[in-house]
Design a protein around this motif. Structure first.
Motif, short mmCIF file in Angstrom:
data_model
loop_
_atom_site.label_atom_id
_atom_site.label_comp_id
_atom_site.label_asym_id
_atom_site.label_seq_id
_atom_site.Cartn_x
_atom_site.Cartn_y
_atom_site.Cartn_z
N THR A 110 0.81 -1.24 0.00
CA THR A 110 0.00 0.00 0.00
C THR A 110 0.84 1.29 0.00
N PRO A 111 1.88 1.40 0.82
CA PRO A 111 2.59 2.69 0.86
C PRO A 111 3.30 3.05 -0.45
N PHE A 112 3.53 2.08 -1.31
CA PHE A 112 4.41 2.32 -2.46
C PHE A 112 3.67 2.54 -3.78
N VAL A 113 2.36 2.37 -3.78
CA VAL A 113 1.64 2.31 -5.07
C VAL A 113 0.58 3.40 -5.16
N SER A 114 -0.10 3.47 -6.31
CA SER A 114 -1.07 4.54 -6.55
C SER A 114 -2.19 4.54 -5.51
N LYS A 115 -2.71 5.75 -5.27
CA LYS A 115 -3.76 5.90 -4.25
C LYS A 115 -4.91 6.70 -4.84
N ASN A 116 -6.09 6.51 -4.31
CA ASN A 116 -7.27 7.35 -4.65
C ASN A 116 -7.47 7.60 -6.13
N PRO A 117 -7.77 6.64 -6.94
CA PRO A 117 -7.95 5.25 -6.55
C PRO A 117 -6.64 4.47 -6.63
N ARG A 118 -6.64 3.31 -5.97
CA ARG A 118 -5.53 2.39 -6.15
C ARG A 118 -5.80 1.66 -7.48
N GLU A 119 -5.04 2.04 -8.50
CA GLU A 119 -5.38 1.61 -9.86
C GLU A 119 -5.09 0.12 -10.09
N ALA A 120 -5.82 -0.46 -11.01
CA ALA A 120 -5.64 -1.89 -11.30
C ALA A 120 -5.85 -2.13 -12.80
N PHE A 121 -5.28 -3.23 -13.28
CA PHE A 121 -5.33 -3.58 -14.71
C PHE A 121 -6.46 -4.58 -14.93
N LEU A 122 -7.39 -4.21 -15.80
CA LEU A 122 -8.57 -5.04 -16.02
C LEU A 122 -8.23 -6.47 -16.43
N ASN A 123 -7.20 -6.64 -17.24
CA ASN A 123 -6.92 -7.99 -17.75
C ASN A 123 -6.42 -8.95 -16.67
N TYR A 124 -6.02 -8.42 -15.51
CA TYR A 124 -5.72 -9.32 -14.40
C TYR A 124 -6.92 -9.32 -13.46
N ARG A 125 -8.01 -9.88 -13.93
CA ARG A 125 -9.25 -9.89 -13.14
C ARG A 125 -8.96 -10.22 -11.68
#
Ligand SMILES: Cc1cc2nc3c(=O)[nH]c(=O)nc-3n(C[C@H](O)[C@H](O)[C@H](O)COP(=O)(O)OP(=O)(O)OC[C@H]3O[C@@H](n4cnc5c(N)ncnc54)[C@H](O)[C@@H]3O)c2cc1C
Length: 399
Positions: A330-345
């Protein structure tokens, strides 16, 4: 969809019609039958089909040069909720926009794509070098964050932290740097020696080959494997896996890398794969397609756990590991929103689990996958499928 797998290549206008059940491997093979200097930017797994791959974005080692698969689509055919077959002209630009990264399954059944072929050199170069902790993996990986997203567009170096598992090796974390260069060895060595000398890349690590042979290399086959493995539609042996994703906008400090490695060491059957962004990905507007993760991202992480044992207990063990690792990141990655890649459902990030699409829940996963593009996807959905016939745990809801 596996009966719908024809591929028609048109080298003269540098395009192809590909049915949605054709796999990426079949596509690569068919392209090379017609031209040795054309390719298509898509994923590394040859058994993945173009229906899901392209409608979810689709990325691979030429992404920094050409963008995503979804960025290279000229037309498509789709069956809509009334059973009518539409093409780009009859579906209109909004729906055509939505299926190029917004996930096809919310909007209809894609029958085929018209893809734009891209020009590749007759020879490309690949490498896969591994650095142990004793060999300075920490410094190299830390530095990678500053270098890999800024290298010329024709260069892609993926960095994967994993536990060494070779025979006779003691259990320890190591990092693989897997490279793809749209050019020849001499030029690559000049570039890396100047921009990333810490990697210590040597001529003996590098292999020149055709673009299609590089797709076989990226699929994990030994160098020299005949390219007809690309036509194999089944993935053997069978194993189970769980993927999660994250986006990183600021370099992770060395202490942070060490803490990630501690978890990797403990879990063992995991790899944490860093995929560099930048290049062409920075030039495409975040709203050009539903895929919003463009400029401002240094790299995307894939967390990948795989196991072969059957049974709910083992499955739960690995799901629990994957959630703990994700939490620790959590401390190292995108926030608000914590983004995600659709193809890795990944249903952990929000999902409608009861065959009904609740808007508030959909906004939670929708903003992670699509950021501000979620609202436009909802507007398209409301027009083309107001009764929400096409739905799944993470589909786009109508208003
Ligand atoms: C081993 C492996 C490696 C991978 N590597 C990469 C990679 O390098 N790059 C990358 O971007 N992704 C990668 N992926 C992820 C892959 O892109 C997705 O899993 C993709 O959704 C698979 O598409 P599919 O059509 O094969 O799968 P399916 O499981 O059949 O479909 C996945 C989703 O797409 C929808 N869909 C499929 N076909 C259609 C259609 N014709 N019309 C409408 N909706 C449709 C389905 O309904 C479902 O929601 C990898 C996956 C695996 C298993």
């Amino acid at each position: 969809m596996f009966n719908l797998r024809s591929i028609e290549i048109n080298v003269t206008d540098e395009s192809a019609w590909v049915q949605a059940g054709a796999t990426a491997g079949e596509l690569y093979y068919k392209i090379t039958e017609k031209s040795k200097v054309h390719g298509f930017p898509a994923g590394v797994c040859p058994t993945v089909a173009t229906g899901g791959l392209i409608s979810g974005g689709g990325y691979g080692p030429t992404m920094r040069k050409f963008g995503l698969s979804a960025d290279n689509i000229e037309d498509a055919t789709l069956v809509n909720v009334n059973g009518t077959i539409l093409d780009r002209n009859s579906m209109g630009e909004d729906l055509f926009w939505a299926i190029r990264g917004g996930g096809g399954a919310s909007f209809g059944v894609i029958l085929s794509w018209k893809i734009k072929l891209v020009r590749v050199p007759a020879k490309v170069t690949v490498f896969n070098v591994t650095r142990s902790i004793e060999q300075g993996a920490l410094d190299v990986l830390y530095r990678w964050q500053y270098v890999a997203p800024k290298l010329p567009k024709n260069t892609y170096i993926r960095a994967t932290s994993q536990v060494s598992n070779g025979e006779g090796k003691k259990k320890a974390v190591e990092v693989s740097f897997i490279g793809h260069f749209l050019g020849q060895i001499d030029e690559l060595l000049r570039l890396i020696n100047e921009s990333f000398p810490k990697l210590g890349l040597q001529r003996k690590d590098c292999f020149e080959m055709s673009w299609v042979e590089s797709t076989v290399f990226w699929a994990g086959y030994p160098i020299g494997t005949p390219i007809n493995v690309l036509l194999n539609r089944t993935n053997i042996p069978t194993f189970f896996f769980k993927s999660k994703s994250d986006y990183v906008k600021k370099p992770i400090p060395k202490e942070g890398i060490k803490s990630i490695w501690q978890m990797v060491h403990k879990i063992e059957k995991v790899y944490v794969q860093w995929n560099p962004y930048g290049g062409r990905m920075n030039e495409i507007a975040a709203s050009a397609t539903p895929f919003p993760h463009r400029a401002g991202n240094l790299f995307k992480i894939q967390y990948y756990m795989s196991w072969t044992e059957e049974g709910i207990e083992t499955t739960n063990k690995y799901l629990s590991f994957s959630r703990k690792l994700y939490e620790a990141m959590t401390p190292f990655v995108s926030k608000n929103p914590r983004e995600a890649f659709l193809n890795y459902r990944d249903i952990d990030i929000g999902a409608n689990l009861h065959n009904q699409t609740e808007f508030d829940i959909a906004r939670v996963y929708g903003s992670k996958f699509f950021k501000d593009n979620f609202d436009r996807l909802v507007r398209v959905k409301t027009v083309v499928d107001p009764q929400n016939f096409f739905r799944n745990e993470q589909s786009i809801p109508p208003l």
